[in-house]
Design an enzyme around this catalytic site. Structure first.
Site, PDB file in Angstrom:
ATOM      1  N   HIS A 196       1.546  -1.556   3.320  1.00 57.05           N
ATOM      2  CA  HIS A 196       1.406  -1.542   1.650  1.00 57.05           C
ATOM      3  C   HIS A 196       2.494  -0.399   1.120  1.00 57.05           C
ATOM      4  O   HIS A 196       2.699  -0.351  -0.083  1.00 57.05           O
ATOM      5  CB  HIS A 196       0.071  -0.987   1.313  1.00 57.05           C
ATOM      6  N   ASP A 256       7.763   4.517  -4.256  1.00 53.52           N
ATOM      7  CA  ASP A 256       6.583   4.053  -4.073  1.00 53.52           C
ATOM      8  C   ASP A 256       6.913   2.503  -3.492  1.00 53.52           C
ATOM      9  O   ASP A 256       7.803   1.818  -3.966  1.00 53.52           O
ATOM     10  CB  ASP A 256       6.129   3.708  -5.651  1.00 53.52           C
TER      11      ASP A 256
END
Length: 499
Positions: A173, A389
């Site tokens: 992720h 991110d």
């Protein structure tokens, strides 16, 4: 799955097993009748719950409490929630230590230096082995096991040694770094070997998948690394007599669910109330982040301070609401980050505020899903400006929560979401003056231009929601000739090969 029952190992009868660091529940209360567990919000749960229910599924993960007994709750016969125990020392060394003080900064472009501690590594190995054993005990013959994220990167290889009959997927992720950064890790070969135990390794973006393939070429020269022409699958690695596929599968949110929530009367009224509380005629800028040094909160506050100092914004007409969700508060870098942010908020409010009217409203708290949807609807500008991110689902949540086509999204180029949400106002958050200029542009964006941008963002999100993500990954994991891993719901979209 709202009031689940958490069980320990039973018969190996689950056709589909999700393995994650945490169970999709949290401890809601502790009373005379024992603990009460509540389902945790999140797109991952929404995407996987229908598959878990249809395929005799199980979810293995830590329950968030110290080992010493099996947490009990109310029954949910369709989905087995299976608690993997961790004691306090293991939590400190495996989770706070190796996962979040070694791997997290290393995988986020070394925003802060990672610590390489041999004791933490040994704990990481032990805990990963435990997760693998519990998954092996749950999985039926020939089952599918989907392992999630950086805390469990050794599990695929360990599970394959225990259960060579199961099909294993792994999804990361967070970003996967360039080889030059990853190679700093003393245990780099063991991590790569762990991942290569999977049949399919998924990353958020093509760049992460390519970084991994380049790394394998450098570390395992004897292995064959090939290219693939299959859409999301970008390459293959030959490991003995197996072929490991590597691909990119950008995760998303439950767009329809968020839109329905945001369009409801409760959320609309709360959004109006928020605007009245902050000032009917003030423009609201919003930041919603975990309190993490990768999220760029400090840079965002400095840029807002610059707008106030230059006179491009004033406390009477503009307010910044910053939600900073508590995160890893026992880790030193996080304690220091919180102190820096709170000091800067105090400085800005002291310098530019007045009695009854401050430019920054800062909340160090967790916000529930309904309140968050109301904040999204109330905001004129959404600031999503991480330094790095993997995806950042806040950006996608904001878009999903704006069926009114209002609001402007300022989005960091270094968030994975920027590769999809290209009609956002993109910015380099490391460039302070550029960040100030883009924030100022967002505050004065032409409403018609804003609606066009939001309409295009929402169209993309409807087509690429979290259910599309799950279907894409599981279809690719099934592979040619193996049949679908998805339940036959009668929906053609579910049966389609969308990889």
């Amino acid at each position: 799955m709202d009031t689940p029952r958490i069980r320990q190992p039973g018969a190996a009868d689950a056709d589909f097993v999700v393995v994650a660091n945490r169970l999709p529940v949290h401890l809601d209360s502790q009373g005379p009748d024992g603990p009460r567990w509540r389902r945790s919000p999140g797109g991952l749960v929404s995407a996987l719950e229908p598959i878990l229910r249809a395929r005799r599924g199980a979810w293995a993960g830590w329950a968030g409490t110290a080992a010493g007994g099996t947490p009990a709750g109310l029954p949910d016969e369709d989905v087995r929630l299976h608690a993997v125990p961790l004691d306090e020392t293991e939590y400190r060394e495996y989770y706070e230590g190796f996962s979040n003080t070694t791997l997290w900064p290393l995988f986020h472009d070394v925003v802060v230096p990672p610590d390489f501690d041999r004791g933490w590594w040994q704990s990481y190995q032990r805990v990963n082995q435990r997760f693998a054993r519990h998954a092996a005990a749950l999985a039926a013959p020939g089952a599918t096991v989907w392992v999630q994220d950086y805390q469990l990167m050794l599990v695929p290889e360990m599970l394959r040694a225990l259960r060579p009959d199961v099909r294993i997927g792994f999804f990361l992720h967070i970003p996967f770094p360039p080889p030059e950064l990853f190679l700093q890790l003393p245990w780099r070969s063991q991590i790569v070997d762990g991942l290569l135990g999977a049949d399919l390794i998924g990353f958020q973006l093509p760049g992460g998948a390519q970084n991994f393939l380049h790394l394998v070429r450098r570390l395992r020269r004897a292995e064959s690394v090939g290219h693939a022409a299959r859409s999301a699958v970008l390459g293959t690695v030959r490991v003995g007599d197996r072929e490991v596929r590597v691909g990119a599968f950008p995760i998303s949110v439950d767009a329809a669910g968020l839109e329905e929530l945001a369009g409801g009367r409760t959320v609309r009224e709360r959004a109006r109330q928020i605007r009245r509380q902050l000032g009917e005629h003030r423009r609201i800028m919003l930041g919603v982040d975990r309190l993490d040094y990768t999220k760029g909160i400090d840079q965002r506050l400095r840029a807002f301070e610059g707008l106030l100092a230059d006179g491009r914004a004033a406390a009477r007409d503009t307010v910044l609401v910053q939600i900073a969700t508590p995160s890893r508060e026992r880790v030193e870098h996080y304690r220091l980050q919180r102190a820096r942010i709170e000091a800067r908020v105090g400085h800005i409010n002291g310098a530019f505020g007045q009695v009854g009217q401050v430019p920054v409203h800062y909340l160090h708290t967790t916000v529930d899903r309904t309140e968050l949807a109301a904040l999204y609807r109330a905001a004129d500008v959404m600031l999503v400006t991480p330094l790095r991110d993997g995806m950042n689902l806040v950006a996608k949540e904001f878009v999903a929560a704006r069926p009114d086509l209002g609001g402007a999204l300022v989005l960091s180029e270094f968030a994975g979401a920027a590769q999809e949400l290209t009609r956002a106002l993109l910015v380099n958050p490391h460039h302070l003056h550029e960040l100030q200029d883009v924030m100022a542009t967002a505050l004065t964006l032409d409403p018609a231009d804003g609606r066009r941008r939001m309409e295009e963002l929402r169209r993309h999100l409807r087509e690429r929601d979290v259910h599309h993500w799950a279907r894409s990954f599981l279809t690719a994991l099934g592979g040619a000739g193996h049949g679908s891993l998805l339940p036959d719901t009668g929906d053609p979209a579910t049966r389609a090969n969308v990889a």
